[in-house]
Design an enzyme around this catalytic site. Sequence first.
Site, PDB file in Angstrom:
ATOM      1  N   LYS A   1     -81.757 -47.732  72.264  1.00  9.97           N
ATOM      2  CA  LYS A   1     -81.163 -49.116  73.163  1.00  9.97           C
ATOM      3  C   LYS A   1     -82.016 -48.989  74.488  1.00  9.97           C
ATOM      4  CE  LYS A   1     -76.514 -49.463  70.809  1.00  9.97           C
ATOM      5  NZ  LYS A   1     -75.171 -49.610  70.812  1.00  9.97           N
TER       6      LYS A   1
ATOM      7  N   LYS B   1     -69.828 -56.257  66.961  1.00  6.33           N
ATOM      8  CA  LYS B   1     -71.054 -55.641  66.881  1.00  6.33           C
ATOM      9  C   LYS B   1     -71.474 -55.291  68.393  1.00  6.33           C
ATOM     10  CE  LYS B   1     -72.148 -56.812  62.737  1.00  6.33           C
ATOM     11  NZ  LYS B   1     -70.934 -56.899  61.931  1.00  6.33           N
ATOM     12  N   ASP B   2     -72.378 -54.377  68.470  1.00  8.72           N
ATOM     13  CA  ASP B   2     -72.852 -53.578  69.751  1.00  8.72           C
ATOM     14  C   ASP B   2     -73.142 -54.865  70.760  1.00  8.72           C
ATOM     15  OD1 ASP B   2     -73.407 -50.487  69.091  1.00  8.72           O
ATOM     16  OD2 ASP B   2     -73.527 -51.591  67.426  1.00  8.72           O
ATOM     17  N   ARG B   3     -72.843 -54.387  71.879  1.00  9.90           N
ATOM     18  CA  ARG B   3     -73.343 -55.433  72.967  1.00  9.90           C
ATOM     19  C   ARG B   3     -74.796 -55.239  73.255  1.00  9.90           C
ATOM     20  NH1 ARG B   3     -71.116 -55.397  79.254  1.00  9.90           N
ATOM     21  NH2 ARG B   3     -72.674 -57.210  80.262  1.00  9.90           N
TER      22      ARG B   3
ATOM     23  N   GLN C   1     -69.033 -46.546  70.139  1.00 11.56           N
ATOM     24  CA  GLN C   1     -68.159 -47.837  70.520  1.00 11.56           C
ATOM     25  C   GLN C   1     -66.727 -47.970  70.339  1.00 11.56           C
ATOM     26  OE1 GLN C   1     -70.563 -46.867  68.187  1.00 11.56           O
ATOM     27  NE2 GLN C   1     -72.111 -48.383  68.012  1.00 11.56           N
TER      28      GLN C   1
END
Length: 421
Positions: free
Chosen positions: A24, A82-84, A171
């Site tokens: 990321k 969902k992931d940011r 998360q």
Amino acid sequence: MDYKEFFAQFKYLSPLAGIGGRIKSRPEDFVVKEVIPKAVHRGNKCLIYIMKKRNWETMAAIKEIAKRSGIDYRAIGFAGTKDRHAVTYQYISICTENLEEVKERVDTLDIQDISLKFVGFGKPLKLGMLLGNHFQIIVRDVDPIKELNRTREILKELKSKGGFPNYFGYQRFGERRVINHEVGKLLLKGNFEEAALKFLGEYTGGMMGDEARKNFLETKNVEKALEEFPNFLRYERAMLYKYRETKSWKKAFAVLPRPIVRIFIHSYQSYLFNKVLSRRIEEELPLNEALVGDIVCQVKKGFPLRSKTFKVTKKSLGFVNEKIRRGEAMVTGPIFGFASRLAEGQMGRIEREILEEEGISMDEFKMKQLSILAEAGGRRELLIRPRGFKYRAFEQGLIFRFFLPKGVYATSVMREIMKDH
């Protein structure tokens, strides 16, 4: 405490040193593509779109789409959050009156880092209505060749142990403010004021809005907090307004969108599951072999059926372990709730020890003071077995691709390879 410090308490399954590196570094390094059942498309009451987003939380994106298109955000359904900090593709349903008119407005939306592709009509989407997700993850800041070989060694070790430990990922708890599970426990205990102070006032010192949080924690002055809390802290501000109106922190939590407020309870359940799984690893009990008293779930076509469980007895032990070897069953751990089925034997001892250490009872998950948060509980497989697992080196690191069933975290797969917590 950041998430890496928090996760340091949970044991790795592989004893080998990890490859390190970073994921990321940029949103494009973490790509998620959702897979939903074909049955969702068998209907005509809703518009179905694929939403591509970058650097957006799912719920924030949904509310922005609703605001711009002039509809209630509750008319928009989705199957999973969902992931940011990622580029994600997920399905949404829009179920409201005048679909053709709404479609015209939605099709002309121009929202930065969000795009919508109409794919047809179908049924309303609800949380959990997905099969799983495809992932493409880039690990940077590693020696590609050296760590490619180390990855092979780690995967060989994990294969001998049945897969990756199925921890809930960071998360669930918060990446920088690791407090969701603590808020959840306070809510379960009915300590709404303490829960509100934790959610509104906890600060790290390195985030926007921290000064306002700090002031509120020290003064508990709601009027001042409404002046100081930035507008982007929309959930916090909604709670503050509701408290000012009702003088009830319980009602303040109830004003949050249900998927948001339920995250706190789910986070605490996830924390307890992670503790049970870590304890089983610590005690060197196998994850890919059933013991007497374990509860196992059936597996169909590679997907664990978490509602199809049975308890292992001395008589059935050999039969069950043969099914596990054939990939037709998996050992589970508890998602504690008011109707949870606990294991017996060594796993049952661990499960009850964790509850006792936490000072929590399963009956408290009924949430009698705020029943919309009641959780019945269930079971969850202890191992992750990614499908289509591929990896390769490139100039700046390693690229991993794989598919995971719903509710399983790619970051937990990468944690075991990287050993970065």
